[in-house]
Design a protein around this motif. Structure first.
Motif, short mmCIF file in Angstrom:
data_model
loop_
_atom_site.label_atom_id
_atom_site.label_comp_id
_atom_site.label_asym_id
_atom_site.label_seq_id
_atom_site.Cartn_x
_atom_site.Cartn_y
_atom_site.Cartn_z
N ARG A 62 0.95 -0.91 0.08
CA ARG A 62 0.19 0.15 0.28
C ARG A 62 1.31 0.53 0.03
O ARG A 62 0.60 2.22 -0.76
N GLN A 63 1.46 1.01 0.86
CA GLN A 63 3.02 2.82 0.72
C GLN A 63 3.16 3.09 -0.57
O GLN A 63 3.69 3.42 -0.65
N ILE A 64 4.10 1.97 -1.85
CA ILE A 64 4.69 1.30 -2.74
C ILE A 64 3.31 2.11 -3.68
O ILE A 64 3.66 2.66 -4.29
N ALA A 65 2.12 1.70 -3.54
CA ALA A 65 1.40 1.90 -4.40
C ALA A 65 0.97 3.94 -3.92
O ALA A 65 0.74 4.52 -4.91
N ALA A 66 0.77 4.04 -2.92
CA ALA A 66 0.72 5.86 -2.49
C ALA A 66 1.72 6.48 -2.85
O ALA A 66 1.70 7.79 -3.59
N GLN A 67 3.44 5.87 -2.95
CA GLN A 67 3.91 6.93 -3.32
C GLN A 67 4.25 6.73 -4.87
O GLN A 67 4.79 8.00 -5.81
N PHE A 68 3.50 5.52 -5.65
CA PHE A 68 3.60 6.00 -6.57
C PHE A 68 2.59 7.17 -7.17
O PHE A 68 3.15 8.19 -8.26
N ASP A 69 1.50 7.26 -6.46
CA ASP A 69 0.05 8.68 -6.65
C ASP A 69 1.16 9.55 -6.53
O ASP A 69 0.50 10.78 -7.13
N GLU A 70 1.71 9.62 -5.52
CA GLU A 70 2.87 10.65 -4.77
C GLU A 70 3.35 11.44 -5.93
O GLU A 70 3.89 12.65 -6.59
N VAL A 71 4.09 10.39 -6.47
CA VAL A 71 5.08 10.89 -7.97
C VAL A 71 4.72 11.83 -8.93
O VAL A 71 4.38 12.19 -9.49
N LEU A 72 3.37 11.25 -9.30
CA LEU A 72 2.58 11.23 -10.53
C LEU A 72 1.71 12.81 -9.71
O LEU A 72 1.75 13.33 -10.33
N ASP A 73 1.81 12.69 -8.52
CA ASP A 73 0.72 14.21 -8.50
C ASP A 73 1.41 15.59 -9.23
O ASP A 73 1.39 16.75 -8.85
N ASN A 74 3.08 15.63 -9.09
CA ASN A 74 3.76 16.48 -9.42
C ASN A 74 3.51 16.73 -11.28
O ASN A 74 3.71 17.76 -11.70
N PHE A 75 2.44 15.80 -11.44
CA PHE A 75 1.95 16.50 -13.23
C PHE A 75 0.92 16.62 -12.90
O PHE A 75 -0.02 15.84 -12.21
N PRO A 76 0.10 18.03 -14.45
CA PRO A 76 0.98 17.74 -15.05
C PRO A 76 1.59 19.54 -15.02
O PRO A 76 1.99 19.87 -15.93
N THR A 77 1.84 19.60 -13.91
CA THR A 77 2.43 21.03 -13.25
C THR A 77 4.25 20.86 -14.08
O THR A 77 4.35 21.99 -14.71
N LEU A 78 4.62 19.82 -14.01
CA LEU A 78 5.23 20.21 -14.58
C LEU A 78 5.77 19.13 -16.12
O LEU A 78 7.34 19.25 -16.60
N HIS A 79 4.72 19.82 -17.47
CA HIS A 79 4.66 19.23 -17.74
C HIS A 79 5.47 20.52 -18.50
O HIS A 79 4.30 21.69 -19.84
N ARG A 80 6.92 21.01 -18.49
CA ARG A 80 7.12 22.11 -18.92
C ARG A 80 8.44 21.57 -19.59
O ARG A 80 9.25 20.47 -19.45
N PRO A 81 9.14 22.33 -21.22
CA PRO A 81 11.14 22.18 -20.88
C PRO A 81 11.19 21.91 -20.04
O PRO A 81 11.73 22.91 -19.13
N ILE A 82 12.57 20.82 -20.20
CA ILE A 82 13.03 20.75 -18.70
C ILE A 82 14.27 22.07 -18.89
O ILE A 82 14.81 22.40 -17.93
N ASP A 83 14.39 22.90 -19.46
CA ASP A 83 15.61 23.13 -20.11
C ASP A 83 14.87 24.90 -18.89
O ASP A 83 15.35 25.90 -18.61
N ALA A 84 13.12 24.95 -19.05
CA ALA A 84 13.43 25.91 -18.10
C ALA A 84 12.49 25.81 -16.95
O ALA A 84 13.26 26.06 -15.81
N LEU A 85 13.13 24.52 -17.00
CA LEU A 85 12.65 24.58 -15.00
C LEU A 85 14.25 24.37 -14.36
O LEU A 85 14.38 24.58 -13.54
N LEU A 86 15.24 24.22 -15.30
CA LEU A 86 16.56 24.28 -15.14
C LEU A 86 17.26 25.40 -14.26
O LEU A 86 17.90 25.68 -13.34
N SER A 87 16.02 26.68 -15.30
CA SER A 87 17.35 28.59 -15.09
C SER A 87 16.67 28.42 -14.65
O SER A 87 16.89 30.02 -14.30
N ASP A 88 15.21 28.09 -13.55
CA ASP A 88 14.77 29.58 -12.76
C ASP A 88 14.10 28.48 -11.31
O ASP A 88 14.05 27.70 -11.40
N ASP A 89 14.86 29.20 -10.35
CA ASP A 89 14.71 28.54 -9.18
C ASP A 89 13.77 28.57 -9.05
O ASP A 89 13.45 27.19 -8.04
#
Length: 347
Positions: A280-307
């Motif tokens: 159950r912990q692992i299943a919940a952690q999968f959901d925790e990772v996926l909760d970062n999206f779609p906010t992070l649907h951006r080019p990685i260079d934009a994420l790396l260049s802004d603090d």
């Protein structure tokens, strides 16, 4: 005599219990493998379908290069590439034959071999067809090459920009190669079913595949571009799919693929081992990772260049690290699986 009889009875009971436990573990392993095989097969079927659509879209665009056709081929490329990401973790079985996984995705590519190979083929007098693609090596044959042709800015602002005839021939030939490999992979995985189910060794092979995928995701696909490994400098070029700006989309697809195609079988094994709470912990952690999206649907260079944006990326990294710890340390230890060498990690 009664004592001897009693000892024999106790020994027989112990043996019977041990055999029952072995049979139960064997049944559980078989059930896990049934779930894995079916889930992975569905993933391969999806890849086959999306690759066919991409190949057709490439042909349509090159026959009639309208803006709508260009948009369609780019969208179908992404759909097929994300379908590959969902099954990318499988590093055994048919995908090992003829370096098939490398044919789908030649990565990492620190020397920019994909671009150099494209430049050579576009300048040469060789006729670009399926035979040339087969003979040109894995850097030419997969999604990174088609990504380069579709999304590389210097290429698409120069003389060889799509829909130039020779560039179109290269695009359609590689797209067709991807389609053919996808069909082959789906068919061969289906044919592997009886052997996969009959051999308990695939239990550990499948678990190790999931472990390796999480390790590569944490260490190479996130930590290295973020400057947490290697040179210590942030660099979008260390990520995959940076040309199309979809590095984070591919990470999400990999996590979704592991959740859909890997987690169900793992949960069966953990529950049998009286570790349902860990499952159950692992299943919940999968959901925790996926909760970062779609906010992070951006080019990685934009994420790396802004603090501020980089802080969001750090949050994803910490969530992935926690997931890797749960699977690669706790679950693997519980199930007696030791991390092995993985040929797809770029070393």
């Amino acid at each position: 005599m009664q004592q001897l009889t009693r000892l024999v009875g106790v020994s027989a009971l112990a043996l019977s219990s041990a055999l029952a436990m072995t049979a139960s573990a064997s049944d559980t392993s078989l059930e896990a493998r049934k779930r894995w095989h079916q889930a992975i097969y569905q993933g391969y079927q999806s890849l086959e379908t999306e690759a066919e659509d991409f190949s057709q879209a490439a042909s349509t665009y090159c026959s009639d290069p309208t803006p709508d056709a260009r948009q369609a081929v780019e969208q179908d490329w992404l759909a097929a590439f994300l379908a590959w990401q969902q099954v990318r973790f499988v590093d055994f079985g048919p995908v090992e034959h003829n370096n098939l996984s490398w044919q789908f995705q030649f990565w990492p590519d620190p020397k920019n071999i994909v671009a150099r190979k494209a430049g050579y083929l576009l300048k040469s007098d060789d006729q670009i067809d399926k035979d040339l693609i087969k003979a040109s090596g894995v850097a030419v044959q997969g999604f990174p090459m088609t990504e380069y042709l579709l999304f590389d800015e210097p290429l698409n602002s120069g003389a060889n920009a799509l829909p130039t005839a020779k560039t179109c021939r290269l695009l359609t030939a590689v797209a067709h190669h991807i389609e053919t490999n996808s069909e082959q992979l789906s068919h061969q995985w289906r044919s592997l079913r009886d052997h996969y189910l009959a051999n308990d060794q695939y239990r550990d092979s499948t678990i190790r595949a999931g472990m390796a995928a999480l390790e590569i995701l944490e260490e190479r696909r996130l930590a290295q571009p973020m400057g947490l490994r290697g040179t210590g400098k942030r660099s979008a070029y260390a990520a995959d799919a940076w040309r199309s700006g979809t590095s984070l989309r591919t990470i999400e697809a990999t996590i979704r693929g592991l959740k859909q195609h890997f987690l169900p079988g793992l949960s069966v094994l953990l529950t049998e081992a009286e570790q349902s709470q860990l499952a159950r912990q692992i299943a919940a952690q999968f959901d925790e990772v996926l909760d970062n999206f779609p906010t992070l649907h951006r080019p990685i260079d934009a994420l790396l260049s802004d603090d501020k944006a980089f802080a969001e990326l750090q949050g994803l990294y910490m969530d992935v690290s926690q997931l890797a710890t749960l699977v690669n340390d706790q679950a693997a230890s519980t199930l007696g699986v030791v991390r092995g060498f993985n040929s797809s990690d770029g070393d």
